[in-house]
Design an enzyme around this catalytic site. Sequence first.
Site, PDB file in Angstrom:
ATOM      1  N   TYR A 162       0.787  -1.204   0.123  1.00 36.96           N
ATOM      2  CA  TYR A 162      -0.085  -0.169   0.088  1.00 36.96           C
ATOM      3  C   TYR A 162       0.989   1.273   0.083  1.00 36.96           C
ATOM      4  O   TYR A 162       0.433   2.191  -0.769  1.00 36.96           O
ATOM      5  CB  TYR A 162      -0.889   0.118   1.181  1.00 36.96           C
ATOM      6  CG  TYR A 162      -1.838   1.169   1.173  1.00 36.96           C
ATOM      7  CD1 TYR A 162      -2.991   1.005   0.498  1.00 36.96           C
ATOM      8  CD2 TYR A 162      -1.551   2.695   1.718  1.00 36.96           C
ATOM      9  CE1 TYR A 162      -3.908   2.122   0.436  1.00 36.96           C
ATOM     10  CE2 TYR A 162      -2.245   3.409   1.732  1.00 36.96           C
ATOM     11  CZ  TYR A 162      -3.588   3.307   0.899  1.00 36.96           C
ATOM     12  OH  TYR A 162      -4.437   4.386   0.867  1.00 36.96           O
ATOM     13  N   PHE A 172      -8.040  22.312 -23.742  1.00 44.42           N
ATOM     14  CA  PHE A 172      -8.424  20.944 -23.996  1.00 44.42           C
ATOM     15  C   PHE A 172      -9.585  20.849 -22.910  1.00 44.42           C
ATOM     16  O   PHE A 172      -9.810  21.491 -22.061  1.00 44.42           O
ATOM     17  CB  PHE A 172      -7.134  20.086 -23.793  1.00 44.42           C
ATOM     18  CG  PHE A 172      -7.686  18.393 -23.813  1.00 44.42           C
ATOM     19  CD1 PHE A 172      -7.658  18.300 -25.363  1.00 44.42           C
ATOM     20  CD2 PHE A 172      -7.678  17.996 -22.903  1.00 44.42           C
ATOM     21  CE1 PHE A 172      -8.040  16.936 -25.359  1.00 44.42           C
ATOM     22  CE2 PHE A 172      -8.324  16.457 -23.212  1.00 44.42           C
ATOM     23  CZ  PHE A 172      -8.433  16.114 -24.373  1.00 44.42           C
ATOM     24  N   THR A 173     -10.477  19.753 -23.460  1.00 48.24           N
ATOM     25  CA  THR A 173     -11.796  19.548 -22.588  1.00 48.24           C
ATOM     26  C   THR A 173     -11.568  19.362 -21.354  1.00 48.24           C
ATOM     27  O   THR A 173     -12.124  20.131 -20.632  1.00 48.24           O
ATOM     28  CB  THR A 173     -12.464  18.166 -23.389  1.00 48.24           C
ATOM     29  OG1 THR A 173     -11.552  17.407 -23.302  1.00 48.24           O
ATOM     30  CG2 THR A 173     -12.866  18.599 -24.922  1.00 48.24           C
ATOM     31  N   ASP A 199       1.501  20.926 -20.198  1.00 48.71           N
ATOM     32  CA  ASP A 199       0.690  19.745 -20.152  1.00 48.71           C
ATOM     33  C   ASP A 199       1.530  18.649 -21.182  1.00 48.71           C
ATOM     34  O   ASP A 199       1.532  19.171 -22.256  1.00 48.71           O
ATOM     35  CB  ASP A 199      -0.574  19.952 -21.076  1.00 48.71           C
ATOM     36  CG  ASP A 199      -1.611  18.735 -21.325  1.00 48.71           C
ATOM     37  OD1 ASP A 199      -0.693  17.723 -21.085  1.00 48.71           O
ATOM     38  OD2 ASP A 199      -2.637  18.716 -21.532  1.00 48.71           O
ATOM     39  N   LYS A 232      -0.984   8.410 -23.233  1.00 48.29           N
ATOM     40  CA  LYS A 232      -0.466   8.598 -24.634  1.00 48.29           C
ATOM     41  C   LYS A 232       0.951   8.344 -24.574  1.00 48.29           C
ATOM     42  O   LYS A 232       1.252   7.136 -24.873  1.00 48.29           O
ATOM     43  CB  LYS A 232      -1.001   9.999 -24.783  1.00 48.29           C
ATOM     44  CG  LYS A 232      -2.364  10.419 -24.918  1.00 48.29           C
ATOM     45  CD  LYS A 232      -2.887  10.619 -23.834  1.00 48.29           C
ATOM     46  CE  LYS A 232      -4.312  11.137 -23.908  1.00 48.29           C
ATOM     47  NZ  LYS A 232      -5.121  11.118 -22.537  1.00 48.29           N
ATOM     48  N   ARG A 265     -14.306  16.325 -32.791  1.00 45.69           N
ATOM     49  CA  ARG A 265     -13.451  17.557 -32.200  1.00 45.69           C
ATOM     50  C   ARG A 265     -14.093  18.879 -32.695  1.00 45.69           C
ATOM     51  O   ARG A 265     -13.429  19.289 -33.403  1.00 45.69           O
ATOM     52  CB  ARG A 265     -12.053  17.323 -32.342  1.00 45.69           C
ATOM     53  CG  ARG A 265     -11.508  16.160 -31.903  1.00 45.69           C
ATOM     54  CD  ARG A 265     -11.161  16.035 -30.177  1.00 45.69           C
ATOM     55  NE  ARG A 265     -12.273  15.822 -29.449  1.00 45.69           N
ATOM     56  CZ  ARG A 265     -12.251  15.768 -28.091  1.00 45.69           C
ATOM     57  NH1 ARG A 265     -10.978  15.445 -27.580  1.00 45.69           N
ATOM     58  NH2 ARG A 265     -13.184  15.720 -27.235  1.00 45.69           N
ATOM     59  N   PHE A 275     -19.482  15.749 -24.986  1.00 49.72           N
ATOM     60  CA  PHE A 275     -18.936  15.006 -26.029  1.00 49.72           C
ATOM     61  C   PHE A 275     -19.255  13.185 -26.018  1.00 49.72           C
ATOM     62  O   PHE A 275     -19.297  12.703 -26.615  1.00 49.72           O
ATOM     63  CB  PHE A 275     -17.858  15.280 -26.804  1.00 49.72           C
ATOM     64  CG  PHE A 275     -16.553  15.386 -25.798  1.00 49.72           C
ATOM     65  CD1 PHE A 275     -16.447  16.338 -24.981  1.00 49.72           C
ATOM     66  CD2 PHE A 275     -15.628  14.119 -25.673  1.00 49.72           C
ATOM     67  CE1 PHE A 275     -15.371  16.340 -24.026  1.00 49.72           C
ATOM     68  CE2 PHE A 275     -14.973  14.130 -24.810  1.00 49.72           C
ATOM     69  CZ  PHE A 275     -14.543  15.279 -24.100  1.00 49.72           C
TER      70      PHE A 275
HETATM   71  N1  PM9 Z   1      -7.175  13.181 -24.031  1.00 50.91           N
HETATM   72  C1  PM9 Z   1      -8.088  12.262 -26.056  1.00 50.91           C
HETATM   73  O1  PM9 Z   1      -8.500  11.132 -26.419  1.00 50.91           O
HETATM   74  C2  PM9 Z   1      -8.608  11.495 -23.838  1.00 50.91           C
HETATM   75  C3  PM9 Z   1     -10.040  11.786 -23.289  1.00 50.91           C
HETATM   76  S1  PM9 Z   1     -10.789  13.316 -24.041  1.00 50.91           S
HETATM   77  C4  PM9 Z   1     -11.528  12.781 -25.350  1.00 50.91           C
HETATM   78  O2  PM9 Z   1      -7.308  12.870 -26.758  1.00 50.91           O
HETATM   79  C5  PM9 Z   1      -4.335  16.068 -23.179  1.00 50.91           C
HETATM   80  C6  PM9 Z   1      -3.894  17.264 -24.117  1.00 50.91           C
HETATM   81  C7  PM9 Z   1      -5.175  15.062 -23.491  1.00 50.91           C
HETATM   82  C8  PM9 Z   1      -5.798  14.452 -22.510  1.00 50.91           C
HETATM   83  C9  PM9 Z   1      -6.744  13.556 -22.736  1.00 50.91           C
HETATM   84  C10 PM9 Z   1      -5.717  14.793 -20.991  1.00 50.91           C
HETATM   85  C11 PM9 Z   1      -6.517  14.112 -20.126  1.00 50.91           C
HETATM   86  C12 PM9 Z   1      -5.049  16.022 -20.700  1.00 50.91           C
HETATM   87  N2  PM9 Z   1      -4.570  16.606 -21.482  1.00 50.91           N
HETATM   88  O3  PM9 Z   1      -7.699  11.251 -20.254  1.00 50.91           O
HETATM   89  O4  PM9 Z   1      -7.422  12.082 -17.979  1.00 50.91           O
HETATM   90  O5  PM9 Z   1      -4.992  14.858 -24.721  1.00 50.91           O
HETATM   91  O6  PM9 Z   1      -5.844  10.781 -19.058  1.00 50.91           O
HETATM   92  O7  PM9 Z   1      -5.916  12.926 -19.526  1.00 50.91           O
HETATM   93  C13 PM9 Z   1      -8.024  12.202 -24.423  1.00 50.91           C
HETATM   94  P1  PM9 Z   1      -6.902  11.442 -19.197  1.00 50.91           P
END
Ligand code: PM9
Length: 471
Positions: free
Chosen positions: A86, A138-139, A229, A272, A396, A463
């Site tokens: 843990y 970004f969303t 980011d 990613k 998008r 979305f």
């Molecule tokens: N990006 C993508 O598909 C997954 C979810 S949104 C559709 O592009 C950036 C630049 C991203 C991102 C996620 C996140 C959030 C932060 N910054 O999905 O929470 O492209 O791991 O990261 C998606 P998490």
Amino acid sequence: MMTTTIPQTMGQQFGRRSWAEPWKIKMVEPIRMTTRAEREQAIDEAGYNTFLLRSNDVYIDLLTDSGTSAMSDRQWAGIMLGDEAYAGSNNFYRLEKAIQDYYGYKYIVPTHQGRGAEHLISQAVIKQGDYIPGNMYFTTTRLHQELAGGIFVDVIVDAAHDPTDLSPFKGNIDLNKLESLIEKVGAEKIPYVSLAGTVNMAGGQPVSMANVRDLRVLCDKHNIRLYLDATRMAENCFFIQEREEGYADKPVAEILREFCSYTDGAWMSSKKDHLVNIGGWLAVNDEDVFDKARNMVVVYEGLHTYGGMSGRDMEALAIGISESVQDDHLRARIGQVYYLGELLTDWQIPIVQPVGGHAIFLDAKKFYPHISQDKFPAQTLASELYLESGIRAMERGVVSAGRDPETGDHRYPALELVRLTIPRRVYTQAHMDVTAEAVRAVYENRENTNGLNMVYEPDYLRFFQARFERL
Ligand code: PM9
């Protein structure tokens, strides 16, 4: 439409035109082609939202490159080394060291994925009524900034909003726009500048080293922090190596360390660049911010030595970090995206140019000039592509942009796009050929397509879960 010269450059490095991935395939996962009738039923049940399809009904899945990469045999071997204590897991210390070595930040907080880290940094440093300038929204990033009381202001260069502009660094921040904002609201109302590598919503467009260097000077002048980011920052550094003077002979790993050295910290979705299915982190140089984030992580994610990941996840991630910055990996990864982009460009299909790092973005406004933005042209295009071929892509455009919290109206972005996102080390060149042919078939049928009507709209990040009906 012009073709970028980049794929040729890649071939010349080897003294030949063809190139191949620096790996071979050890295990395969079967995929299934459906009939048109099956797809009609599936997309109707999914409310014309590709996020609501079952993956079993998808043939080639280009929804996202997030958590969809293939891990290497070394990463899978690392899974067996998971220390599931843990507290104080060995794997955390290996992960911490990998982030310190490759990114150069001092203090690390692990999180379950990127938005966990966005939540922590937003809550730690944003106050009600603050402004957060950034290179396009970004969303999830903007939502966490807004939930913490901040107001996001887009200060990206104008070229980013034009899909035909061929500038090499369309992810750059426009320093004049940033200075005007500082003058207007005052530096004390700006807790940090939010800089993203390979700007996702702009088509995966990179930021130059010159831009981050200039930003550092400007931020120092006004005593404003600069946070990154870093989600696709290794890919951004490949573009710097390829396009920016003075970097052609430097390894991506070295370029990455230099880029990060101009910033005060970073958050990252490791799903990613880092070639893992789950994981993320926040890293900062400021001890006060670290203290706050490390305290909050135990409330929202898990103990500060796992942050929502298992020990085995952290081990695979630590290994993935070292693989993600290898030059030959990035050349093959981005080379595959270029390959698809080149096919579509040669067939005169409207896509965002230059081709970005993780995806091809179809220009839905040019596909469907007869469908107004309030009838969701990109959402329509994503469902038409699925119907045609079983290929899953992502909207998008206006649906992703959501509503203005002040007025409640749709935000109408200049870019109305469909993203064909390429998972890392998953699909072959033949999959890219099939994808390009499917897009061409949809393009040829563009005049017979109508838009959609939104019939269900969730409050946050609509979305993901919104539902539509065909007009
Ligand atoms: N990006 C993508 O598909 C997954 C979810 S949104 C559709 O592009 C950036 C630049 C991203 C991102 C996620 C996140 C959030 C932060 N910054 O999905 O929470 O492209 O791991 O990261 C998606 P998490």
